[in-house]
Design an enzyme around this catalytic site. Sequence first.
Site, mmCIF file in Angstrom:
data_model
loop_
_atom_site.group_PDB
_atom_site.id
_atom_site.type_symbol
_atom_site.label_atom_id
_atom_site.label_comp_id
_atom_site.label_asym_id
_atom_site.label_seq_id
_atom_site.Cartn_x
_atom_site.Cartn_y
_atom_site.Cartn_z
ATOM 1 N N ASP A 1 -24.837 39.582 13.148
ATOM 2 C CA ASP A 1 -24.961 40.627 12.136
ATOM 3 C C ASP A 1 -26.009 41.612 12.613
ATOM 4 O O ASP A 1 -26.903 41.248 13.378
ATOM 5 C CB ASP A 1 -25.387 40.053 10.778
ATOM 6 C CG ASP A 1 -26.891 39.840 10.709
ATOM 7 O OD1 ASP A 1 -27.591 40.680 10.107
ATOM 8 O OD2 ASP A 1 -27.397 38.847 11.274
ATOM 9 N N HIS B 1 -16.608 54.357 11.779
ATOM 10 C CA HIS B 1 -16.228 54.264 13.192
ATOM 11 C C HIS B 1 -17.016 53.168 13.906
ATOM 12 O O HIS B 1 -16.429 52.349 14.643
ATOM 13 C CB HIS B 1 -16.460 55.588 13.919
ATOM 14 C CG HIS B 1 -16.443 55.414 15.405
ATOM 15 N ND1 HIS B 1 -15.284 55.242 16.126
ATOM 16 C CD2 HIS B 1 -17.468 55.307 16.301
ATOM 17 C CE1 HIS B 1 -15.582 55.045 17.396
ATOM 18 N NE2 HIS B 1 -16.890 55.084 17.533
ATOM 19 N N GLN C 1 -36.373 28.413 14.936
ATOM 20 C CA GLN C 1 -37.495 29.287 15.252
ATOM 21 C C GLN C 1 -38.245 28.734 16.470
ATOM 22 O O GLN C 1 -37.872 27.704 17.022
ATOM 23 C CB GLN C 1 -38.424 29.415 14.042
ATOM 24 C CG GLN C 1 -37.814 30.144 12.856
ATOM 25 C CD GLN C 1 -37.577 31.623 13.130
ATOM 26 O OE1 GLN C 1 -38.115 32.195 14.079
ATOM 27 N NE2 GLN C 1 -36.764 32.248 12.292
ATOM 28 N N ASP D 1 -28.446 35.986 3.573
ATOM 29 C CA ASP D 1 -29.724 35.651 4.194
ATOM 30 C C ASP D 1 -30.653 35.123 3.105
ATOM 31 O O ASP D 1 -30.481 35.403 1.922
ATOM 32 C CB ASP D 1 -30.314 36.884 4.870
ATOM 33 C CG ASP D 1 -31.413 36.539 5.851
ATOM 34 O OD1 ASP D 1 -31.691 35.337 6.020
ATOM 35 O OD2 ASP D 1 -31.985 37.460 6.446
ATOM 36 N N SER D 2 -31.646 34.380 3.499
ATOM 37 C CA SER D 2 -32.463 33.621 2.549
ATOM 38 C C SER D 2 -33.637 34.388 1.972
ATOM 39 O O SER D 2 -34.262 33.943 1.017
ATOM 40 C CB SER D 2 -33.019 32.382 3.253
ATOM 41 O OG SER D 2 -33.893 32.777 4.306
ATOM 42 N N GLY D 3 -33.973 35.531 2.580
ATOM 43 C CA GLY D 3 -35.213 36.216 2.244
ATOM 44 C C GLY D 3 -36.288 35.971 3.282
ATOM 45 O O GLY D 3 -37.360 36.575 3.231
ATOM 46 N N GLY D 4 -35.996 35.101 4.248
ATOM 47 C CA GLY D 4 -36.989 34.785 5.275
ATOM 48 C C GLY D 4 -37.366 35.969 6.131
ATOM 49 O O GLY D 4 -38.515 36.085 6.570
ATOM 50 N N PHE D 5 -36.426 36.870 6.384
ATOM 51 C CA PHE D 5 -36.759 38.036 7.204
ATOM 52 C C PHE D 5 -37.801 38.901 6.532
ATOM 53 O O PHE D 5 -38.591 39.575 7.193
ATOM 54 C CB PHE D 5 -35.509 38.857 7.522
ATOM 55 C CG PHE D 5 -35.779 40.004 8.454
ATOM 56 C CD1 PHE D 5 -36.019 39.778 9.797
ATOM 57 C CD2 PHE D 5 -35.829 41.317 7.994
ATOM 58 C CE1 PHE D 5 -36.285 40.829 10.668
ATOM 59 C CE2 PHE D 5 -36.088 42.368 8.855
ATOM 60 C CZ PHE D 5 -36.323 42.118 10.192
ATOM 61 N N ASP E 1 -36.827 30.460 6.042
ATOM 62 C CA ASP E 1 -37.573 30.175 7.264
ATOM 63 C C ASP E 1 -38.774 31.099 7.347
ATOM 64 O O ASP E 1 -38.918 32.040 6.570
ATOM 65 C CB ASP E 1 -36.691 30.322 8.496
ATOM 66 C CG ASP E 1 -36.121 31.732 8.645
ATOM 67 O OD1 ASP E 1 -35.956 32.420 7.614
ATOM 68 O OD2 ASP E 1 -35.841 32.154 9.783
ATOM 69 N N CYS F 1 -9.847 54.680 19.621
ATOM 70 C CA CYS F 1 -10.183 54.069 18.332
ATOM 71 C C CYS F 1 -9.192 54.525 17.266
ATOM 72 O O CYS F 1 -8.804 55.697 17.221
ATOM 73 C CB CYS F 1 -11.609 54.451 17.929
ATOM 74 S SG CYS F 1 -12.143 53.750 16.347
ATOM 75 N N CYS G 1 -11.674 58.879 13.873
ATOM 76 C CA CYS G 1 -11.116 59.231 15.177
ATOM 77 C C CYS G 1 -9.675 59.719 15.095
ATOM 78 O O CYS G 1 -9.248 60.533 15.925
ATOM 79 C CB CYS G 1 -11.195 58.020 16.106
ATOM 80 S SG CYS G 1 -12.894 57.541 16.525
ATOM 81 N N CYS H 1 -9.788 54.282 13.892
ATOM 82 C CA CYS H 1 -10.426 54.462 12.593
ATOM 83 C C CYS H 1 -10.145 55.863 12.052
ATOM 84 O O CYS H 1 -9.664 56.748 12.767
ATOM 85 C CB CYS H 1 -11.936 54.219 12.683
ATOM 86 S SG CYS H 1 -12.882 55.605 13.354
#
Length: 370
Positions: free
Chosen positions: A266, A335, A189, A93-97, A147, A304, A309, A306
């Site tokens: 994500d 899990h 956006q 991610d770019s840092g925009g968040f 962004d 499951c 489980c 994993c």
Amino acid sequence: MTFRFQLHHTDTATGARRGTFTTPHGPVETPGFMPVGTQGTVKGLTIDHVASTGAHMILGNTYHLGLRPGHETVRALGGLHAMSGWEGPILTDSGGFQVFSLKGINKISEHSVVFRSHIDGALIDLTPEHSIEIQESLGSDVAMVLDHVVALPAERDDVQQAMERSIRWAKRCLEYASRDDQAKFAIVQGGLDVDLRVQCARDLASMNFEGYAVGGLSVGETPDEMYRITAATTPELPADKPRYLMGVGRPIDLLESIVRGIDLFDCVMPTRNGRNGFAFTDSGPIKIRNAKHKTDTSPLDASCDCLACTRHSRGYLRHLFIAGEMLGPTLLSLHNLTYYQKVMRGAREAIRAGTLVEYIATKKNQWGIT
């Protein structure tokens, strides 16, 4: 060709797609979910744990890694792949968040976002160009453009200004980028305004990006609003490029967004919820701390495979949380990520078989969603 997106199947009853996104570090089967490794690690899990869940691609964060250990340090360690030990594809991610999540300690101008570090208070001037510079040092397979994200709801003028700035910043990122082995993804956006979303998507689609993301959602709007905007945006994006819905979400949100043409996701939800004793299962959510699990010898989710489980009971997992043992959050995080990948595999198979509508109906019934 370093990057290629190949569509294998398109669901005739919905907008869902099944494909493969090829990167320098391997293929990503879509629809796909990326575990979040913000600071070069998926919290509480080893790289082998993450690989065992079936994940093809993971996510890192430019803002956090740029501060600590610093992008030059990461580069000196051989890049994010070598430093972390993850051999598959990585998206950063770019840092925009952080424009959104750290809005109390930043100042936005046309030139950049100026942050005050949450670590030591130092000023950081994050321009679109510097965001790409950091990501090129990290060596991720996919670099997101910088962004401007705004919290929702917001005034239309504020949303429009952020959207238009995001387009200009995307162009600056594209012009500055120098690595042919790193794909650039633009970010649409426009808040909850369909006209702004369509305008942004069309303007970005006219530029030569390897992929496109729908950003600025899951920031305060309802699920129905998110679905509405996603449905309006995806038809405006190139059909031969991957589409990524950022920061989403619950398993049902993933399925509803796949129906609307999204390929990649994500979210911190599976690991964050896992650390807090909340498990996603085929029989609905389970809060493992609840007293009813104290002497329960059954697995967390019988379907499951994993480690949590197949080797441990609900009673033992509850004990770990009550006792404050770190293994509890690790096992539930493992899990939940495994479960998310299972849901994605099921969706891919259903798209291939032409049974996605039935698959989603079955999942909703299992989860108790009407």
